[in-house]
Design a protein around this motif. Structure first.
Motif, PDB file in Angstrom:
ATOM      1  N   HIS A 128       0.812  -1.027  -0.046  1.00  0.00           N
ATOM      2  CA  HIS A 128       0.027   0.206  -0.179  1.00  0.00           C
ATOM      3  C   HIS A 128       0.805   1.146   0.000  1.00  0.00           C
ATOM      4  O   HIS A 128       2.035   1.177   0.587  1.00  0.00           O
ATOM      5  N   LYS A 129       0.414   2.403  -0.618  1.00  0.00           N
ATOM      6  CA  LYS A 129       0.862   3.693  -0.388  1.00  0.00           C
ATOM      7  C   LYS A 129       0.911   4.011   0.978  1.00  0.00           C
ATOM      8  O   LYS A 129      -0.276   3.978   1.597  1.00  0.00           O
ATOM      9  N   LYS A 130       1.779   4.713   1.584  1.00  0.00           N
ATOM     10  CA  LYS A 130       1.797   5.294   2.912  1.00  0.00           C
ATOM     11  C   LYS A 130       1.104   6.803   2.827  1.00  0.00           C
ATOM     12  O   LYS A 130       1.560   7.608   2.065  1.00  0.00           O
ATOM     13  N   ALA A 131       0.295   6.842   3.752  1.00  0.00           N
ATOM     14  CA  ALA A 131      -0.788   8.008   3.846  1.00  0.00           C
ATOM     15  C   ALA A 131       0.058   8.780   4.660  1.00  0.00           C
ATOM     16  O   ALA A 131       0.514   8.539   5.825  1.00  0.00           O
ATOM     17  N   PRO A 132       0.222  10.315   4.325  1.00  0.00           N
ATOM     18  CA  PRO A 132       0.908  11.388   5.209  1.00  0.00           C
ATOM     19  C   PRO A 132       0.420  11.170   6.755  1.00  0.00           C
ATOM     20  O   PRO A 132       0.994  11.595   7.530  1.00  0.00           O
ATOM     21  N   ARG A 133      -1.151  10.974   6.795  1.00  0.00           N
ATOM     22  CA  ARG A 133      -1.657  11.085   8.062  1.00  0.00           C
ATOM     23  C   ARG A 133      -1.102   9.797   8.906  1.00  0.00           C
ATOM     24  O   ARG A 133      -1.308   9.775  10.048  1.00  0.00           O
ATOM     25  N   SER A 134      -0.978   8.741   8.162  1.00  0.00           N
ATOM     26  CA  SER A 134      -0.448   7.480   8.766  1.00  0.00           C
ATOM     27  C   SER A 134       0.827   7.936   9.458  1.00  0.00           C
ATOM     28  O   SER A 134       1.176   7.488  10.521  1.00  0.00           O
ATOM     29  N   ASN A 135       1.729   8.539   8.527  1.00  0.00           N
ATOM     30  CA  ASN A 135       3.203   8.968   9.343  1.00  0.00           C
ATOM     31  C   ASN A 135       3.042   9.675  10.287  1.00  0.00           C
ATOM     32  O   ASN A 135       3.699   9.655  11.432  1.00  0.00           O
ATOM     33  N   ALA A 136       2.187  10.862  10.404  1.00  0.00           N
ATOM     34  CA  ALA A 136       1.904  11.556  11.386  1.00  0.00           C
ATOM     35  C   ALA A 136       1.462  11.012  12.892  1.00  0.00           C
ATOM     36  O   ALA A 136       1.812  11.133  13.965  1.00  0.00           O
ATOM     37  N   LEU A 137       0.463  10.071  12.588  1.00  0.00           N
ATOM     38  CA  LEU A 137      -0.096   9.159  13.647  1.00  0.00           C
ATOM     39  C   LEU A 137       0.960   8.229  14.242  1.00  0.00           C
ATOM     40  O   LEU A 137       0.984   8.209  15.430  1.00  0.00           O
ATOM     41  N   GLU A 138       1.743   7.723  13.267  1.00  0.00           N
ATOM     42  CA  GLU A 138       2.812   6.933  13.816  1.00  0.00           C
ATOM     43  C   GLU A 138       3.932   7.807  14.900  1.00  0.00           C
ATOM     44  O   GLU A 138       4.251   6.993  15.795  1.00  0.00           O
TER      45      GLU A 138
END
Length: 116
Positions: A51-61
């Protein structure tokens, strides 16, 4: 399973579209890699996706890694429910079991579908 095997190319294409439709709906994006394979002797379909990594996923991580794991888990549960429902409705398949595992760091997911 025989009707699937007889037209593997078309079935793989339809499954890929279905996977991406659900992925876009739940995760906000499609996949960068998607492989579909059949194991006829076991009535098993395996889908390997990146999957493509979503920017919001990075922020939440970064801000709340435990929460990101919980969100990933819940989204996988929703994915399985929707995939099972669509396979039964669109393909008229009887699903014995559907398993999905997702590895956040590599953005890789494996989905195994066992038909009756």
């Amino acid at each position: 399973m025989m009707d699937i095997i007889e037209n593997q190319t078309e079935t793989k294409k339809l499954l890929a579209h279905l996977y991406n439709d659900i992925s876009i709906d739940l995760f906000g994006g499609g996949t960068t890699l998607l492989k579909v394979s059949f194991l006829e002797s076991e009535s098993l379909i395996t889908m390997q996706a990146r999957h493509k990594k979503a920017p919001r996923s990075n922020a939440l991580e970064e801000a709340a890694p435990e929460l990101k794991q919980q969100v990933d888990f819940r989204l996988s549960q929703l994915y399985k429910q929707r995939m099972k429902q669509r396979l039964e409705e669109d393909f008229h398949w009887e699903i014995e079991s559907l398993f999905r595992d997702y590895d956040g760091p590599t953005q890789t997911a494996f989905t195994n579908i066992k038909l009756r």
